[in-house]
Write an enzyme that holds these catalytic residues in place. Structure first.
Site, short mmCIF file in Angstrom:
data_model
loop_
_atom_site.label_atom_id
_atom_site.label_comp_id
_atom_site.label_asym_id
_atom_site.label_seq_id
_atom_site.Cartn_x
_atom_site.Cartn_y
_atom_site.Cartn_z
CG ASP A 107 24.52 -20.86 6.50
OD1 ASP A 107 25.69 -21.08 6.77
OD2 ASP A 107 23.61 -21.55 7.09
CD GLU A 161 31.42 -27.72 10.98
OE1 GLU A 161 32.07 -27.05 11.67
OE2 GLU A 161 30.69 -26.86 10.30
#
Lengths: 403, 278
Positions: free
Chosen positions: B60, B49
């Site tokens: 995040d 990824e």
């Protein structure tokens, strides 16, 4: 673009105002915003909820706020008849209390036991901390470390009210980063926690919900101006960062074609300098904090920093309903610089004995441009959405005065 | 078949779970990022990824946000990230690449243009974190036209009522977020995940990768016993951060250390020797 039958029907069921709004959130947040949406829809339909809110607005927030005829300012400009909507007289010193009272009652109804919020200047943070003290709910306010430094009095006020103020050092360490951090907290604490967003932005249902709670401003103005003048106003003026006070004033008038509306963004050092907070004037549509709206950003889609003397307007986005009203042309969006706002701040203090916050000083700066050219029977209402006590240090600094 | 489907089919034949590594595109700089990418398959990554940096990554944690800031300072843009993919693809035709990021940079690039260029560069799938099924009508058709998998996230808060919406039109694999929270902040609990995956497996035949909160080889092995793949991201980007000088430049040995860490994780996943759902 076609003119809709009504400007007041939005958003659609998925939270869109035309191209704008929506629910652009990570899957981790999606069930949460859906829960808030269901709970708010139920509360809105429940007369006991509205009655409880009205009670607190009357006895705790201090509503209705007066509509005041500013005779000396009117005389000074020699044109439009100027009225002030005195929302700076609310408890905690700004219109923020209207929304906080509505959302805290919703949070209680949802059985939430902890409140989180973001704040820029600290006005929303203080309002949240106050209602959390009132209802005995623990409260965490996220605030950029840059803002903590320049708004020390409000930080102390929040702490006195029992809130925990968590500094955010990531990114530009201002309001947008505080909002990121609050969203991160919420994802991890969903079972117990309610996120009390302070402006008419964020994922659906927040823009519509905050607008509804702030619309008490416009509803009162309608009644008050009818009593005072026997007719609706000709022009409404409000400052705009995220846009909650402006949408609150405008929304009840959107379907009155004779009422002109002007919203004033913060032009900072000037739009052409790039150092401003004018998302509509100087930005373009994008996606941030759960909604599509006009944003300050670079060509790569990275969000850029807003800049203005007014910490409460220091946000690189704007509520999605404003983006829609801008694009369909129902509201006219203009801007005023730091310098113009400071001049208006001083003038208002001298003429009316009222220290406006630097946010509504932007609205007053625009009034000073348009009022002189308008006829004497032109009724103009400007929302004084906050008081300037919090800004005296900033103003002194800008004027080169040592306190 | 797509590279992603091929890879999961191969993993099933090998009767083991896959190891997925997340790295921020352009972190700490373009050249180092490319060197890392090129070394990852040999170190044992089954699928990669690549993060597309965004100034406001609200799902995040601090580690990945800091990686984005480093990449941005070193000149990363969405276009440069596509360049990275294209350069990687010149030497590796089989390792699937999934691009992961937020919608605004893609929206500014142009959803249609982005999908076409991502495919041309050699990407295989996309995760757009803040584009839930309800909002992806203007994007998903372009991804599908270009043969890119649209990978969806399911979370501990995704209940039975919501799951069909998440699974509708999902392809490639399903990314299960193992913890309530942002990336890299809490440890995943295997017993909880085992239970959580049961109802999901009833509704989809897609492979399930589990991520968020996996930091050590032992944790990765545990996840590999119950999931089709384990994803590690924050721990990897943090290791990169630890190998930077005070000037933010990579210190000698960064790439080797990072790939060694990947090797440890990959070996742990491989030795778990369990095909989930079998």
């Amino acid at each position: 673009m076609d003119t809709p039958n009504t400007y007041r029907a939005g958003p659609d069921e998925r939270g869109h105002f035309g191209l704008f709004g929506g629910r652009y959130v990570a899957e981790t947040l999606m069930p949460l915003v859906l829960e808030v949406e269901r709970a708010y829809a139920a509360a809105k339909a429940d007369p006991t909820f509205q009655a409880e809110l009205d009670g607190y607005l009357a006895t705790y927030v201090g509503r209705p706020s007066p509509l005041y005829y500013a005779a000396r300012m009117t005389q000074h400009f020699g044109g439009a008849k100027i009225y002030f909507k005195r929302d700076e007289l609310n408890h905690t010193g700004s219109h923020k209390a209207n929304n906080c009272m509505g959302q805290i009652l919703l949070a209680k109804r949802m059985g939430k036991r902890r409140i989180i919020a973001e704040t820029g200047a600290g006005q929303h943070g203080v309002a949240v901390a106050s209602v959390c003290a009132l209802f005995d709910l623990p409260c965490t306010v996220y605030m950029g470390s840059v803002d903590i430094e320049r708004q020390a009095p409000n930080v102390f006020r929040m702490k006195l009210l029992g809130a925990e103020v968590k500094p955010v050092t990531l990114g530009s360490a201002t309001l947008k980063d505080a909002m990121n951090e609050a969203l991160r907290d919420w994802v991890a604490t969903v079972d117990t926690t309610y996120y009390l967003i302070g402006t008419a932005a964020g994922p659906h249902p927040y823009p519509a919900m905050v607008r509804d709670f702030q619309s008490v401003i416009g509803r009162e103005v309608r009644e008050q101006i009818m009593l005072a003048e026997g007719r609706l106003p000709d022009t409404l003026v409000a400052c705009i960062g995220g846009g909650s006070n402006a949408i609150g004033l405008f929304h009840p008038f959107l379907d009155d074609p004779g009422v002109r509306m002007e919203a004033v963004e913060a032009a900072g050092l000037g739009i052409d300098t790039g150092k401003h907070a004018a998302s509509l004037t100087g930005g373009k549509p994008g996606v941030l904090h759960g909604n599509r709206t006009y944003l300050l950003q670079d060509d790569d889609g990275q969000i850029t920093e807003a800049q203005t003397i007014s910490a409460g307007l220091d946000y690189p986005g704007i509520g999605p309903e404003h983006s829609w009203l801008h694009d369909i042309g129902r509201v006219n969006y203009v801007s005023a610089t730091d310098r113009e706002a400071l001049e208006a701040f001083k003038l208002c203090a001298k003429l009316e004995g009222i220290l406006p916050a630097l946010e509504p000083a932007h609205a007053l700066a625009h009034v000073s441009r348009i009022a002189p050219r308008l006829p004497r029977d032109h009724l103009l209402v400007v929302n004084i959405c906050g008081r300037g006590d919090k800004d005296v240090f900033t103003v002194a600094n800008a004027l080169g005065v040592k306190l | 078949m797509s590279r992603i489907a091929d890879r999961f089919a191969a993993l099933r034949r090998e009767r083991r779970a896959g190891f997925v590594i997340y790295t921020m595109g352009g972190d700490p700089d373009y050249a180092t990022s490319l060197a890392l990418l090129r070394g990852l398959p040999k170190a044992g990554a089954d699928l990669i990824e690549i993060g597309m940096m965004f100034s406001d990554p609200m799902a995040d944690g601090p580690a990945i946000q800091a990686a984005g800031v480093r990449a941005h300072k070193a000149g990363a843009t969405l276009r440069r990230t596509l360049d990275l993919v294209a350069e990687f693809r010149r030497e590796d035709q089989t390792t699937p690449i999934v691009l992961m990021g937020y919608y605004n940079p893609i929206y500014q690039f142009g959803a249609q243009e982005f999908a076409a260029e991502a495919k041309a560069a050699g990407a295989d799938g996309l995760i757009v974190v803040d584009l839930p099924p309800e909002e992806d009508v203007e994007f998903r058709p372009h991804a599908e036209t270009n043969g890119l998998d649209v990978i969806r996230l399911a979370t501990p808060t995704t209940d039975a009522a919501r799951l069909p919406a998440v699974l509708d039109a999902a392809s490639g694999f399903l990314y299960y977020v193992a913890v309530l929270g942002v990336t890299g902040t809490k440890a995943a609990v295997t017993s909880f995940i085992t239970e959580a995956l049961k109802p999901i497996r009833k509704q989809t035949g897609l492979p399930i990768a589990v991520g968020f909160g996996i930091r050590t080889p032992a944790q990765a092995a545990e996840i590999a016993r119950v999931a089709d793949a384990a994803v590690v991201g924050s721990a990897f980007v943090q290791l990169i951060a630890e190998h930077l000088g005070p000037d933010g430049k990579p210190r000698p040995g960064l790439v080797d250390a990072a790939l060694r860490f990947v090797g440890d994780l990959a070996r742990a996943v491989r030795s778990a020797r369990v095909t989930a759902g079998a």
